[in-house]
Design an enzyme around this catalytic site. Structure first.
Site, PDB file in Angstrom:
ATOM      1  N   ASP A 174       1.090  -1.367   0.042  1.00  0.00           N
ATOM      2  CA  ASP A 174      -0.066  -0.270  -0.060  1.00  0.00           C
ATOM      3  C   ASP A 174       1.302   1.133   0.275  1.00  0.00           C
ATOM      4  OD1 ASP A 174      -1.848  -2.128   0.147  1.00  0.00           O
ATOM      5  OD2 ASP A 174      -3.033  -0.654   2.249  1.00  0.00           O
ATOM      6  N   LYS A 237      -7.205   2.800  -3.334  1.00  0.00           N
ATOM      7  CA  LYS A 237      -7.776   3.328  -1.712  1.00  0.00           C
ATOM      8  C   LYS A 237      -7.729   4.466  -1.195  1.00  0.00           C
ATOM      9  CE  LYS A 237      -5.501   1.845   2.008  1.00  0.00           C
ATOM     10  NZ  LYS A 237      -3.995   1.341   3.061  1.00  0.00           N
ATOM     11  N   LYS A 273     -10.660   0.459  -2.034  1.00  0.00           N
ATOM     12  CA  LYS A 273      -9.972  -0.058  -1.324  1.00  0.00           C
ATOM     13  C   LYS A 273     -10.162   1.342  -0.192  1.00  0.00           C
ATOM     14  CE  LYS A 273      -6.641  -1.672   2.878  1.00  0.00           C
ATOM     15  NZ  LYS A 273      -5.778  -2.349   2.995  1.00  0.00           N
TER      16      LYS A 273
END
Lengths: 337, 777
Positions: A174, A237, A273
């Site tokens: 991430d 995300k 996400k």
């Protein structure tokens, strides 16, 4: 995904990793930066907020459906600990919870004995502990990277951090984008940065954290989403969980509409996400409904959808126990993660 | 299905709202309802069944009211009205507040009843209809509280007959009843025959609120009962429904001297520019045309997409349509419920089947029964019947445009004018187009936004009058006045044809030019002693046609700045003042009176008044509960024809002309019939005052001859008449054609006094357009 389990999803009641083996979603290879497309992206805040505000009133799931949807939500959770005081013991406990997210008697009643969370998400130094704790489960370890959460460390160190984390066994990375590139309209700079991050990830999937709470406008969110996908992001995300505003429904709507456009134009499905601020079972259902409505059922699987959450699971557990017993539950009846 | 199965399919499943409490309420009431008259439910006699359109099951028996019922209701309302008005605004505010509270306390019951009776999704009844109805009562409780202080000089009309449609049964009741009661009126309301239950439940709440007997009366039944109400001795008719019925009501009430509010049909445009947020514009259509199954008067049913994006837009739209969920309206996850009645469904199907366009019916599953799938018809031109005709169902028609100007042109190419949506991320484009649209409501980057504080209503054949906000109170109040009878004013007679030093030929004034009458006839005009003082042209219908064409062509006037219009008015006053003595003498000569000088002075003052008002009759920002602006603009009506009073040949003409042109209208003025020569002198003043050609047109002749042509002319937006009851009747009957606004006064007005000018005139000279501009970076 790299995992190679051969059981079907129905048998395990879980796992993108499994279904990906049979019908693997091709990774988004990225496309050249298309500035015309980027600059045409619009996001009307009032209209988007109106859609987001009315959605919970438009969709409702009850009884068995609610239980199934909540189980699905669990399968999509990146169970997360990102604290300065994380220790191997804390991470071990979290990983145990990821393997056994709900009390076994409840899962047995639901017919989903093998339910797990989608992944575990930790800082770099915890990767090794997490990988060992999850060995043999098929649950991937995700690591936040690139100078998380601010992303302001030297560029070569951010690249190196990704490479180190992949080497340490993280299957998902991430990354945080440089917000200043968005705020200054340097879309080429953002594209180049994302391409470099993606390359550094190698076989590991990369989730691009936009830190939407720091991007100022929904139009910036839409454009940053497109640029990161063009540069090869596997997931986009919302946030690090450390900004003052994290995942919201309006921001989600903007990002998943960008994902839909990207799929329509390129044929590649990029995952989504939302992270931070989703702590109630009801909110999780609303998010799943939003995904179902705007992107379609294919995205309701952990290879294309994750919740970045730490306390959400606890609320879902209580709801599931209520579903099974008919009595309202208490948090101390469920093992903490 | 097991949890494990659903875990894979991720279906929604059923999420029904429980109907038990609502069914129990119906049973408790005996499942047979009489009319609610004078504070009590009458015994049901002759009844009909009201059914759930979703299931076909009979919900209850409803009374078909008789003439005796309607009479009893009107009488009860009449008896109650004086005391209700004398209670005072603050006293009435308590009752309206109590009703608002009761609507809130019984919100779920009302929502479920509405959904069962009408077929609309429970989400809409629960989240939109019922909360907006509550809001209307809260807002108007406040209006009642403030009436005495803020509306001095206004009073209740009396007994109001109110007829509402089946698409928003409770909400339309609230829109009608709340302002009427707040202002001290009493009401006789008829709900639509298909959907009476929430009105009857509301009657029950009136009892619980302790509302005095007779203040609210509910009579039920079909259109025949509506006709009885219209024909009864009421002081006002407010109707929401079809244009066809609205037209009948206009004709039926012509000449009765009662005010009318009509909220009728529409074919509202939904304009999408290439720079819009496309996904949001697509989603907006769900709220525009699939809200309440498209059975909405202001539904965005006519999609206009900029040509370059039309294919992509339609593709996204079709994909969105295919995801709509249609079915049991009591299910909480349903987007589109049942059509209100099989009759309506068949009508929709017939209209669509006859269409020549490309028909896309949403691929969603459609249950058997009274359901119709969301439908998009593309490839239509403006000439296609479905681009013009209201469907009143989930059917969207679509065409394209190239430029903002063309968007407005296509949007306005309709007999209707209720609402419009404009989607663009460019504030310049959006705010340029909004004022150009012929509509009472414009939503920028949104659709179907409503609030009690923001006026709602239409132009053209969508009706007239506004509901909501301060502007809406006009429809339920009148000036406090003791009207005097209008005495007929006869022309002076004579036969003596003395030669004049130099013959002066009075003409008509059309398009900035003096024009001979088409018919070529003139009438001799005499002074008090019977001496011929000139000839006045006799205008005929072709002169009316020419005058209206000239007025229509002078469209630049509406766009002139208010400052500029004021300057012209002052300039007219200046030039009139320069010839004051001459006009005074002319007035005295032609009327045989001696107050010409005073009349000229009053006319000059009146011009000053409207010069003053030109840039001061402001719109208002309504306090709607949203982040954004809901702006109630005051726009000119367009072309106003005025039949000026007989008695004051100069002042009467100026009193009609000045407010109209001050607000940006163009005018066709019919001069005082007995004393026309003052008006024909006056055009010389206009000629020297820089009044643009066509802004003021003056006709002379017989009011009774010209009135039918003016009333039936479809290119006139409003007609005013101050010439007595007969002309008023003619105007109102003729106005039924294009449903233009009328202001017809049957009584005498003190033109020399304060009531000869002011807000009443400015309100008549303007249309309220509410522009909603939600914003957010």
């Amino acid at each position: 995904m790299s995992h190679t389990d051969t059981m079907t999803a129905l048998e395990t009641g879980q796992l993108p990793q499994v279904s990906a083996t049979h019908n693997p979603e091709p990774r988004n290879p990225g496309i050249p930066l298309d500035m015309d497309w980027v600059m045409r992206a619009r996001a009307n805040r009032s209209a988007i907020e109106r859609r987001a505000a009315t959605l919970p009133g438009r969709r409702s799931v009850k009884k068995e459906h609610q239980a199934a949807w909540l189980a699905r939500a669990i399968s999509c959770i990146d169970l997360t600990t990102l604290s300065g005081d994380d220790t191997p013991g804390r991470v071990l406990r979290l990983c145990t919870k990821a393997r056994n997210p709900v009390r076994a008697d409840i899962l047995d009643t639901l017919g989903l004995p093998n339910l797990t969370t989608g992944a575990v998400c930790v800082y770099h130094d915890m990767i090794g502990d997490a990988v060992r704790a999850l060995d043999g489960t098929g649950i991937p370890v995700a690591a936040v990277s690139t100078g998380f959460p601010a992303g302001l460390s030297p560029f070569h160190l951010r690249i190196a951090e990704i490479e180190e984390s992949v080497k340490a066994g993280a299957e998902e990375i991430d990354i945080v984008i440089s917000r200043r590139l968005v705020l200054r309209g340097d879309w080429q700079g953002l594209y180049d940065e994302m391409v470099a991050f993606r390359k550094a990830c190698g076989p590991a999937h990369v989730k691009a954290i936009l830190a939407t709470g720091e991007l100022g406008t929904l139009q910036n969110v839409a454009r940053a989403s497109l640029v990161c996908m063009m540069a090869g992001a596997d997931f986009i995300k919302t946030s690090t969980g450390k900004e003052s505003v994290n995942a919201t429904l309006p921001v989600s709507l903007v990002m998943i509409r960008a994902i839909r456009d990207f799929y329509d134009r390129t044929g590649f499905r990029v995952g989504y996400k939302p992270a931070g601020g989703i702590s109630k079972a009801k909110d999780a259902v609303t998010y799943l409904a939003l995904i179902k409505e705007e992107l379609g059922d294919r995205w309701l699987r952990p290879d294309l959808f994750r919740f970045g959450a730490s306390s959400l699971l606890g609320d879902i557990e209580r709801q599931l126990e209520h579903h099974v017993t008919g009595a309202y539950s208490a948090s101390w009846r469920h093992p903490i993660g | 299905m097991t949890v494990k199965d659903i875990f894979e399919t991720m279906d929604y499943g059923a999420a029904p709202e429980a109907a038990g409490d609502a069914l129990a309420w119906i049973t408790d009431q005996g499942a047979r309802f009489g009319c609610f008259i004078d504070g009590a439910f009458a015994a049901p006699v002759e009844t009909f069944e009201t059914k759930s359109p979703a299931t076909g099951e009979v919900l209850a028996e409803i009374t078909q009211a008789t003439q005796a019922d309607v009479d009893a209701a009107v009488n009860a309302a009449r008896r109650a009205q004086g005391k209700w008005a004398r209670l005072g605004g603050k006293g009435r505010a308590r009752y309206l507040y109590a009703l608002a509270r009761l609507l809130q306390k019984h919100a779920r019951l009302l929502a479920v009843l509405e959904t069962m009776d009408n077929g609309k999704p429970i989400r809409e009844a629960r989240d939109i209809d019922v909360p907006l109805a509550q809001r209307h009562f809260y807002h108007h409780a406040g209006m009642a509280q403030l009436m005495d202080a803020e509306l001095p000089g206004r009073e209740a009309l009396g007994v109001c007959g109110q007829i509402i449609p089946w698409n928003f049964p409770l909400l339309m009741l609230a829109w009608k009843v709340a302002p009427a009661l707040a202002m001290g009126n009493t009401v006789v309301l008829k709900p639509a025959e298909w959907t009476s239950l929430t009105a009857l439940c509301f009657a029950d709440l009136c009892r619980q609120a302790g509302l005095p007997k007779g203040v609210v009366n509910i009579v039920t039944g079909d259109g025949a009962v509506g006709e009885m109400i219209v024909a009864s001795d009421v002081d006002k008719i407010a109707f929401t429904g079809s244009t066809e019925v609205g037209r009948k009501i206009r004709a039926a009430t012509a000449g009765r001297g009662i005010p009318l509010t009509l909220e009728l049909g529409g074919k509202s445009p939904y304009i999408v520019f290439e720079d819009a947020d496309i996904d949001s514009a697509v989603e907006g259509l769900v709220d525009a045309i699939w809200f309440n199954g498209g059975q909405v008067c202001c539904a965005g049913s006519r999609l206009l997409v900029q040509e370059g994006i039309s294919e992509a837009f339609h593709a996204k739209l079709r994909a969105r349509m295919d995801k709509l969920r249609i079915g049991n309206p009591l299910d909480k996850s349903i987007d589109v419920g049942a059509i209100v009645d099989p009759e309506q469904k068949n009508r929709i199907a017939a209209l669509v089947d006859a269409s020549d366009g490309v028909i896309h019916r949403a691929a969603c599953a459609v249950p058997d029964g009274c359901y119709y799938p969301p439908t998009l018809i593309t490839g239509l031109s403006t000439a296609s019947p479905l681009m013009q005709e209201e469907v009143f169902g989930p059917v969207l028609v679509s065409t394209t445009f190239r430029t903002p100007a063309e968007a407005a042109e296509v949007a306005n190419n309709t007999r209707y004018g209720l609402a419009a949506s404009v989607w663009s991320e460019n504030i310049n484009t959006a705010l340029d187009v909004a004022p150009k649209l012929a509509a009472g409501v414009v939503w920028v980057n949104g659709t179907n936004m409503f609030d009690a504080a923001a006026p709602f209503g239409g132009v053209r054949e969508s009706g007239f009058g506004r509901e909501g906000g301060w502007e809406g109170l006009q429809a339920y109040t009148k000036p406090v006045a003791k009207p005097k009878a209008l005495k007929p004013v006869a022309a002076l007679k004579g036969e003596d044809a003395e030669p004049q030093p130099v013959d002066r030929t009075a003409k008509l004034y059309i398009g900035g030019k003096q024009a001979r009458p088409d018919g070529g006839y003139a009438r001799n005009i005499f002074d008090k002693r019977g001496r011929l003082i000139g000839q006045a042209p006799i205008a005929n219908r072709k002169d009316v046609r020419n005058a209206v064409e000239a007025a229509r062509a002078a469209k630049g006037w509406a766009g002139a700045s208010a400052h500029n219009r004021a300057q012209i008015l002052y300039y007219i006053a200046e030039n009139l003042a320069a010839r004051a003595d001459e006009f005074a003498a002319r007035i005295d000569l032609t009327t045989g009176g001696s107050k010409g000088a005073a009349e000229v002075e009053a006319a000059i003052s009146r011009l000053f008044t409207y010069g003053a008002w030109a840039d001061k009759f402001d719109g208002r920002v309504a306090q709607a509960p949203m982040r954004g602006l809901a702006v109630a603009l005051r726009e000119p009506c367009g072309v106003i024809a005025a039949l000026c009073p007989d008695a004051f040949p100069l002042l009467g003409l100026v009193s009609c002309m000045a407010p109209a042109i001050a607000m940006g209208n163009r005018t066709v003025l019919v001069a005082s019939e007995p004393f026309p020569l003052v008006a024909t002198d006056f055009y010389q003043v206009l000629e020297t005052s820089d009044v643009p050609a066509g802004v003021v047109n003056i006709l002379t002749g017989a009011a009774s001859e010209l009135a039918p042509t003016l009333a039936s002319h479809v290119d006139i937006e409003a007609v005013w008449s101050f010439c007595g009851a007969d002309v008023a009747q003619t105007i109102e009957a003729g106005a039924a054609g294009n449903l233009k606004r009328t202001w017809t006064e049957r009584t005498a007005r003190d033109w020399m006094g304060d009531v000869g000018e002011g807000r009443e005139f400015l309100e008549a000279a303007t249309e309220v357009k509410t522009v909603w501009v939600p914003y957010g970076a």
